[in-house]
Motif scaffolding. Structure first.
Motif, PDB file in Angstrom:
ATOM      1  N   SER A  30      19.514   4.662   2.199  1.00 13.14           N
ATOM      2  CA  SER A  30      19.973   5.122   0.888  1.00 13.14           C
ATOM      3  C   SER A  30      18.722   5.499   0.108  1.00 13.14           C
ATOM      4  N   VAL A  31      18.903   6.023  -1.079  1.00 11.18           N
ATOM      5  CA  VAL A  31      17.754   6.334  -1.926  1.00 11.18           C
ATOM      6  C   VAL A  31      16.966   5.054  -2.186  1.00 11.18           C
ATOM      7  N   LEU A  32      17.665   3.964  -2.536  1.00  9.18           N
ATOM      8  CA  LEU A  32      17.003   2.681  -2.782  1.00  9.18           C
ATOM      9  C   LEU A  32      16.210   2.223  -1.558  1.00  9.18           C
ATOM     10  N   HIS A  33      16.805   2.330  -0.393  1.00  7.57           N
ATOM     11  CA  HIS A  33      16.151   1.920   0.854  1.00  7.57           C
ATOM     12  C   HIS A  33      14.850   2.710   1.053  1.00  7.57           C
ATOM     13  N   ASN A  34      14.914   4.025   0.858  1.00  6.94           N
ATOM     14  CA  ASN A  34      13.729   4.868   1.019  1.00  6.94           C
ATOM     15  C   ASN A  34      12.655   4.550  -0.011  1.00  6.94           C
ATOM     16  N   VAL A  35      13.070   4.333  -1.247  1.00  5.32           N
ATOM     17  CA  VAL A  35      12.112   4.006  -2.308  1.00  5.32           C
ATOM     18  C   VAL A  35      11.449   2.655  -2.031  1.00  5.32           C
ATOM     19  N   VAL A  36      12.217   1.702  -1.528  1.00  5.38           N
ATOM     20  CA  VAL A  36      11.639   0.397  -1.178  1.00  5.38           C
ATOM     21  C   VAL A  36      10.566   0.565  -0.106  1.00  5.38           C
ATOM     22  N   HIS A  37      10.828   1.402   0.899  1.00  5.05           N
ATOM     23  CA  HIS A  37       9.810   1.661   1.934  1.00  5.05           C
ATOM     24  C   HIS A  37       8.556   2.262   1.312  1.00  5.05           C
ATOM     25  N   LEU A  38       8.736   3.239   0.430  1.00  5.25           N
ATOM     26  CA  LEU A  38       7.587   3.867  -0.226  1.00  5.25           C
ATOM     27  C   LEU A  38       6.788   2.855  -1.041  1.00  5.25           C
ATOM     28  N   LEU A  39       7.468   2.055  -1.846  1.00  7.29           N
ATOM     29  CA  LEU A  39       6.782   1.059  -2.675  1.00  7.29           C
ATOM     30  C   LEU A  39       6.101  -0.006  -1.832  1.00  7.29           C
ATOM     31  N   PHE A  40       6.763  -0.426  -0.762  1.00  6.30           N
ATOM     32  CA  PHE A  40       6.179  -1.421   0.130  1.00  6.30           C
ATOM     33  C   PHE A  40       4.889  -0.883   0.753  1.00  6.30           C
ATOM     34  N   GLY A  41       4.886   0.406   1.091  1.00  7.25           N
ATOM     35  CA  GLY A  41       3.684   1.032   1.630  1.00  7.25           C
ATOM     36  C   GLY A  41       2.575   1.133   0.604  1.00  7.25           C
ATOM     37  N   VAL A  42       2.908   1.496  -0.617  1.00  8.26           N
ATOM     38  CA  VAL A  42       1.909   1.603  -1.682  1.00  8.26           C
ATOM     39  C   VAL A  42       1.295   0.237  -1.971  1.00  8.26           C
ATOM     40  N   VAL A  43       2.130  -0.798  -2.022  1.00  7.91           N
ATOM     41  CA  VAL A  43       1.611  -2.156  -2.234  1.00  7.91           C
ATOM     42  C   VAL A  43       0.640  -2.525  -1.111  1.00  7.91           C
ATOM     43  N   GLY A  44       0.988  -2.171   0.113  1.00 10.03           N
ATOM     44  CA  GLY A  44       0.099  -2.443   1.246  1.00 10.03           C
ATOM     45  C   GLY A  44      -1.237  -1.746   1.116  1.00 10.03           C
ATOM     46  N   LEU A  45      -1.217  -0.485   0.700  1.00  9.84           N
ATOM     47  CA  LEU A  45      -2.480   0.231   0.514  1.00  9.84           C
ATOM     48  C   LEU A  45      -3.321  -0.419  -0.574  1.00  9.84           C
ATOM     49  N   LEU A  46      -2.680  -0.837  -1.649  1.00  8.36           N
ATOM     50  CA  LEU A  46      -3.417  -1.507  -2.723  1.00  8.36           C
ATOM     51  C   LEU A  46      -3.992  -2.845  -2.243  1.00  8.36           C
ATOM     52  N   MET A  47      -3.227  -3.574  -1.460  1.00  8.19           N
ATOM     53  CA  MET A  47      -3.689  -4.884  -0.991  1.00  8.19           C
ATOM     54  C   MET A  47      -4.714  -4.770   0.135  1.00  8.19           C
ATOM     55  N   SER A  48      -4.859  -3.587   0.694  1.00  7.78           N
ATOM     56  CA  SER A  48      -5.838  -3.414   1.769  1.00  7.78           C
ATOM     57  C   SER A  48      -7.263  -3.286   1.235  1.00  7.78           C
ATOM     58  N   ALA A  49      -7.433  -3.435  -0.055  1.00  5.09           N
ATOM     59  CA  ALA A  49      -8.767  -3.335  -0.652  1.00  5.09           C
ATOM     60  C   ALA A  49      -9.685  -4.470  -0.202  1.00  5.09           C
ATOM     61  N   ARG A  50      -9.109  -5.626   0.110  1.00  4.33           N
ATOM     62  CA  ARG A  50      -9.890  -6.785   0.563  1.00  4.33           C
ATOM     63  C   ARG A  50      -9.196  -7.388   1.760  1.00  4.33           C
ATOM     64  N   GLY A  51      -9.968  -7.879   2.700  1.00  8.05           N
ATOM     65  CA  GLY A  51      -9.437  -8.414   3.950  1.00  8.05           C
ATOM     66  C   GLY A  51      -8.437  -9.529   3.777  1.00  8.05           C
ATOM     67  N   VAL A  52      -8.734 -10.484   2.890  1.00 12.49           N
ATOM     68  CA  VAL A  52      -7.835 -11.616   2.718  1.00 12.49           C
ATOM     69  C   VAL A  52      -6.517 -11.162   2.078  1.00 12.49           C
ATOM     70  N   MET A  53      -6.565 -10.204   1.173  1.00 12.98           N
ATOM     71  CA  MET A  53      -5.346  -9.665   0.576  1.00 12.98           C
ATOM     72  C   MET A  53      -4.554  -8.869   1.608  1.00 12.98           C
ATOM     73  N   ALA A  54      -5.254  -8.170   2.476  1.00 15.50           N
ATOM     74  CA  ALA A  54      -4.600  -7.407   3.530  1.00 15.50           C
ATOM     75  C   ALA A  54      -3.834  -8.337   4.467  1.00 15.50           C
ATOM     76  N   ALA A  55      -4.456  -9.432   4.846  1.00 16.30           N
ATOM     77  CA  ALA A  55      -3.793 -10.407   5.709  1.00 16.30           C
ATOM     78  C   ALA A  55      -2.579 -11.007   4.999  1.00 16.30           C
ATOM     79  N   ALA A  56      -2.711 -11.283   3.710  1.00 19.93           N
ATOM     80  CA  ALA A  56      -1.597 -11.835   2.935  1.00 19.93           C
ATOM     81  C   ALA A  56      -0.428 -10.851   2.885  1.00 19.93           C
ATOM     82  N   TYR A  57      -0.716  -9.560   2.755  1.00 22.62           N
ATOM     83  CA  TYR A  57       0.335  -8.542   2.758  1.00 22.62           C
ATOM     84  C   TYR A  57       1.095  -8.565   4.078  1.00 22.62           C
ATOM     85  N   LEU A  58       0.360  -8.618   5.174  1.00 16.34           N
ATOM     86  CA  LEU A  58       1.005  -8.602   6.480  1.00 16.34           C
ATOM     87  C   LEU A  58       1.853  -9.851   6.703  1.00 16.34           C
TER      88      LEU A  58
END
Length: 168
Positions: free
Chosen positions: A76-104
């Protein structure tokens, strides 16, 4: 300064004359960037007719949406937007290794909860607001287990157990 005094999450880069991210930190960040990038691509693909079959039935939310990403996964639109936001959050959290691991690890846990949720609510249930079908449920199980596994590898790498050039 000796190697014993250098933190396992950073190392001296002789070219820069300053400390930079360790190879473990870089590994954790790259793993997260790849996973986050896949979520962004999937979110975008969910809005592309042809890649998403029955696109004309795409709903804002709810189990009534008959649109199927790759003809398999109900979206659905919501489902697609959630995927997009989840990806953006991951990119933001990939700034530091420990945050990247926490995201995963955290994201994997979220997907395991979503898997259980999908098993509990039926495909036609009003509580199925995302929407989820059987293929989504199995994908969420795989994503949950896979992301947690990658997160544990990333966490070990950040702590210096994997990919580190300095003794622990």
């Amino acid at each position: 300064m000796t190697d014993r005094n250098v933190s396992s999450s950073r190392h001296q880069d002789p070219r820069l004359g300053e400390s930079g991210p360790s190879s473990g930190d870089v590994l954790a960040r790259r793993l997260t960037q790849v996973v986050a990038g896949v979520f962004i691509v999937v979110g975008i693909l969910g809005f592309i007719p042809g890649v998403t079959t029955d696109y004309d039935s795409l709903q804002l939310a709810g189990h009534e949406s008959e649109a199927m990403l790759l003809g398999i996964f109900q979206v659905s639109v919501l489902h697609n937007v959630v995927h997009l936001l989840f990806g953006v959050v991951g990119l933001l959290m990939s700034a530091r290794g420990v945050m990247a691991a926490a995201y995963l690890i955290g994201g994997g846990a979220v997907y395991l909860v979503l898997w259980v949720y999908g098993l509990v609510v039926g495909q036609e249930d009003q509580a199925n607001f995302v929407p989820l079908n059987t293929a989504d449920n199995w994908l969420h199980l795989g994503l949950g287990v896979g992301m947690i596994a990658l997160g544990l590898v990333a966490l070990r790498a950040v702590r210096g157990a994997i990919g580190s050039q300095t003794p622990m």
